[in-house]
Scaffold this motif. Structure first.
Motif, PDB file in Angstrom:
ATOM      1  N   ALA A  50      -9.216  -3.380  -6.189  1.00  9.75           N
ATOM      2  CA  ALA A  50      -8.077  -2.794  -6.114  1.00  9.75           C
ATOM      3  C   ALA A  50      -7.201  -2.801  -7.652  1.00  9.75           C
ATOM      4  O   ALA A  50      -6.210  -2.298  -7.386  1.00  9.75           O
ATOM      5  CB  ALA A  50      -7.387  -3.452  -4.786  1.00  9.75           C
ATOM      6  N   CYS A  51      -7.864  -3.333  -8.529  1.00  4.93           N
ATOM      7  CA  CYS A  51      -7.239  -3.250  -9.750  1.00  4.93           C
ATOM      8  C   CYS A  51      -8.227  -3.253 -10.868  1.00  4.93           C
ATOM      9  O   CYS A  51      -9.418  -3.423 -10.585  1.00  4.93           O
ATOM     10  CB  CYS A  51      -6.274  -4.212 -10.005  1.00  4.93           C
ATOM     11  N   GLY A  99     -10.772   0.970  -7.795  1.00 10.04           N
ATOM     12  CA  GLY A  99     -11.223   2.060  -7.149  1.00 10.04           C
ATOM     13  C   GLY A  99     -12.922   1.938  -6.952  1.00 10.04           C
ATOM     14  O   GLY A  99     -13.683   2.569  -6.261  1.00 10.04           O
ATOM     15  N   GLN A 132      -8.429 -11.830  -3.124  1.00 10.01           N
ATOM     16  CA  GLN A 132      -7.373 -11.265  -4.159  1.00 10.01           C
ATOM     17  C   GLN A 132      -7.825  -9.938  -4.765  1.00 10.01           C
ATOM     18  O   GLN A 132      -8.958  -9.875  -5.237  1.00 10.01           O
ATOM     19  CB  GLN A 132      -6.991 -12.237  -5.114  1.00 10.01           C
ATOM     20  N   HIS A 133      -7.070  -8.848  -4.755  1.00 13.60           N
ATOM     21  CA  HIS A 133      -7.399  -7.443  -5.321  1.00 13.60           C
ATOM     22  C   HIS A 133      -8.488  -6.781  -4.809  1.00 13.60           C
ATOM     23  O   HIS A 133      -8.978  -6.094  -5.827  1.00 13.60           O
ATOM     24  CB  HIS A 133      -7.222  -7.735  -6.719  1.00 13.60           C
ATOM     25  N   LEU A 135     -10.021  -4.389  -1.538  1.00 14.37           N
ATOM     26  CA  LEU A 135      -9.471  -3.653  -0.456  1.00 14.37           C
ATOM     27  C   LEU A 135     -10.729  -3.593   0.571  1.00 14.37           C
ATOM     28  O   LEU A 135     -11.769  -2.928  -0.191  1.00 14.37           O
ATOM     29  CB  LEU A 135      -9.244  -2.049  -0.998  1.00 14.37           C
ATOM     30  N   ASP A 140      -7.836   0.851   5.309  1.00 14.13           N
ATOM     31  CA  ASP A 140      -6.944   1.583   5.650  1.00 14.13           C
ATOM     32  C   ASP A 140      -6.980   2.172   7.076  1.00 14.13           C
ATOM     33  O   ASP A 140      -6.192   2.270   7.947  1.00 14.13           O
ATOM     34  CB  ASP A 140      -6.934   2.895   4.557  1.00 14.13           C
TER      35      ASP A 140
ATOM     36  N   ASP B 378      -1.558  -3.196  -4.613  1.00 15.57           N
ATOM     37  CA  ASP B 378      -3.057  -2.497  -4.577  1.00 15.57           C
ATOM     38  C   ASP B 378      -3.292  -1.945  -3.023  1.00 15.57           C
ATOM     39  O   ASP B 378      -3.950  -1.351  -3.007  1.00 15.57           O
ATOM     40  CB  ASP B 378      -3.713  -3.699  -4.628  1.00 15.57           C
ATOM     41  N   THR B 381      -2.116   2.216   0.661  1.00 12.59           N
ATOM     42  CA  THR B 381      -3.212   3.214   0.726  1.00 12.59           C
ATOM     43  C   THR B 381      -2.405   4.597   1.342  1.00 12.59           C
ATOM     44  O   THR B 381      -1.293   4.681   1.389  1.00 12.59           O
ATOM     45  CB  THR B 381      -3.918   3.081   1.818  1.00 12.59           C
ATOM     46  N   SER B 383      -2.531   6.174   3.916  1.00 16.52           N
ATOM     47  CA  SER B 383      -1.999   6.347   5.289  1.00 16.52           C
ATOM     48  C   SER B 383      -0.621   5.457   5.175  1.00 16.52           C
ATOM     49  O   SER B 383       0.493   5.795   5.937  1.00 16.52           O
ATOM     50  CB  SER B 383      -2.984   5.871   6.389  1.00 16.52           C
TER      51      SER B 383
END
Lengths: 414, 414
Positions: A50-51, A99, A132-133, A135, A140, B378, B381, B383
């Protein structure tokens, strides 16, 4: 006379939502969603960094701090967000972009700022807690989750979500198509070399219709003759979700427009207990199918011809109908309460909609001043109406509007 | 690091209004007027009847009342609003429609409701004061009066006035044309059969740009390769008033986009003291003229690639610039103050713009709840962002946001 509420209720009873249509995202902007948008797979499909930073195992960097950094070899640099996840070996680090798929075995991303940004070896100067960091997969949405519910207005952020889920098309209530028919022998288009009165309602209604998010189709002003009116309206019916006429209803005039509309369908004309805009009509026009035995119906609303009255009647009756056709559940403009800076007498039993100027703030309260003289609404010229920013509403039972009286005001967005 | 205010001020210094252009009324809707609109003749040009009724001389009907009506022969019926004024003979009446030229010698219009509506003779049951229901020549405007001032936003009622004055065209700041360039090797258009991440920023920015009243030109996602980026941006420069890129700025990535933009003009990239959206850039790109020796410039803004950060940076920097280009004097969204329903820590020296949900009323006050966890941005999202209706702003010097703290919130119109 009919009350404003009766006229509104009866007209809205003829209005239906425009049938749902599958459109490209580019055409869905500002429309109301007509079917839920479902996540077709988990979002994200796998755990992601995520980072920007270094993927590590938390236990390999435990206790790292500026004075005692954890130093790990950089085994790999992931520059392609689409690459399949690779495996992280114990006591190593993999440099990742935000990502990128989380390397298998990694449980923590150390942000660049907590490292020396090394490319061969990296010194980690801050240890973070596990997870941490990152996803996680499905963080989501899970497969089958409702991402956007039918009834949602599709603005930029809602379309971002639909696009991010991979939908190139989406099911919406498309924009209603509204045909504007200005009626009057005296009317000529602005700029016309012919002697006449310039048509102000056509351009105004086109913009007002577009401002509601509908599509306006503006017909050149028509003379008040049966054949011309019948032909123009019949021509337009096939491509209209609503027909709006303006003018042709004055009591001093002949009743050409009334006769034409009555001939084309089931239409009624009434005196409405409102100022301005006493004479109005609405109904359903019959569209003959090409085979001759099919019949479809198009609603019609007949607005007054005086520009101030046409503007008010559009706001009060046609705008809510267009919102209903477009799928909105909230049909009306937001209102606020303002105190009047002046006094006037309002006729008993009549609801006044006075173009007015509202000033103030949420904290300090609002004041309202009608433009022009509320006791002589004949004077509501185009320039007075253009200078207003609201419609002040005087209820039917209020006859003496005292200075300082509280009135509901509809704020006109422009 | 640069502050948000520094970045905004520096970027806006590169922005100029789109040069005024003469456009048809239909294309002026929602634009800002760039030159005063002048009344070319008095409005109305002659005195007009302001309601349907009978034109009379006041002294001929003095004292008329239901028990003692004044009965006058109806000498004429004016059905054509354009006819030249005719002369009223003493002790006669002329039937007129609203908007008809006042007969010469008449000084009063008796409304239909105060008569028996007679066609050969009319019984007038109420006498009114002189001048009643007459709109004198020039009542609205005199020749040379300013009808609409430069800087006015042209909504329905302002365009009605311009049309009523006879102007078929009008001078406005036309809608800025904005080219949207999503950058990233991993990006594919929604619906693409290719493996990749669906481009959410392109569709979102297109709608956000249209919502400001500008024209969006959306380029398909571009790979992060110098030749493709250079070619696409050079191609688009000639038709753009502003170029907006998104993505390609992550620190983990190569610096292709930066290198390409630096090669095409004078551009700077900075770390901005804000969350989300730390990495951003802007500048002026050089457009080579066809002759080779002319050079024009197009401003560019480089937004982050993460959808939440792109959304926030568009709102904070690009939207005000588009308003300035379109000729607005007020560049910013209205803000309101709301109390937080939760608490969190915000980094010192950083301005947070948190997608949030605001509820409440002007009278009862407002509450704000960030969507997602403000300490882990982070996690913002698509959504979560789609479910927000506001951006809550945490100032740089506020590090402990307590439950009940007051925060300014930018309300997102959709």
């Amino acid at each position: 006379m009919k009350t404003v509420q009766q006229q509104l209720t009866q007209f809205l009873a003829h209005i239906t939502q425009v049938p749902p249509l599958d459109v490209a995202l580019a055409d869905a902007s500002g429309c109301i969603l007509a079917a839920d948008v479902i996540a077709r797979s988990a979002v994200p499909p796998t755990a992601l960094a995520a980072c920007d930073g270094y993927a590590v195992r938390a236990k390999d960097v435990e206790g790292a701090r500026p004075t005692a950094p954890a130093v790990l070899p950089v085994a790999h640099v992931i520059t392609n967000a689409l690459a399949d996840p690779i495996r992280l070996v114990d006591f190593q680090a993999i440099k990742v972009s935000s990502g990128a798929a989380l390397p298998i075995g990694a449980d923590t991303i150390i942000p660049l700022a907590d490292t020396d940004r090394g490319t061969v070896r990296v010194a980690i100067t801050d240890s973070r807690r596990r997870g941490q960091h990152i996803l996680p997969a499905g963080a989501d949405m899970h497969e089958g989750d409702i991402a956007l519910r039918a009834g949602t207005r599709l603005g930029a952020r809602q379309l971002a979500l639909a696009a991010g889920l991979g939908y190139p098309r989406i099911t919406v209530h498309p924009r209603p198509r509204v045909v504007v028919v200005p009626v009057g022998d005296e009317l000529v288009p602005p700029g016309s070399p012919h002697h006449g009165i310039y048509d102000a309602n056509g351009p105004a209604l086109r913009t007002a219709i577009q401002d509601v998010g509908a599509v306006a189709i503006q017909v050149a002003p028509l003379p008040d003759t049966p054949s011309a009116l019948t032909e123009a309206i019949e021509d337009q019916m096939v491509r209209a979700d609503l027909i709006v006429t303006t003018g042709g209803l004055s009591e001093g005039e002949n009743d050409t427009l009334k006769d034409v509309l009555l001939h084309l369908g089931d239409v009624r004309f009434d005196h409405i207990a409102m100022q301005p805009g006493r004479n109005q009509g609405f109904g359903m026009l019959k569209v003959q199918g090409f085979t001759g035995d099919e019949a479809d119906h198009v609603p019609v609303y007949a607005l007054p011809g005086a520009p101030a009255a046409a503007h008010v009647a559009f706001e009060v009756f046609v705008r809510p109908a267009l919102r209903a056709m477009a799928g909105y559940s909230e049909l009306y403009r937001p209102a606020l309460t303002a105190t009047t800076t002046t006094s006037w007498r309002s006729p008993h039993g009549i609801r006044q909609f006075l173009p007015a100027h509202v000033t103030g703030t949420p904290d300090g309260g609002y004041e309202v001043t009608p433009v022009g003289d509320p006791e002589h609404l004949d004077n509501l010229t185009l320039s007075l109406v253009a200078s207003a920013n609201a419609l002040a509403v005087v209820p039917e039972d209020m006859t003496d509007v005292a200075t300082g009286a509280s009135l509901p005001c509809l704020i006109l967005e422009d």
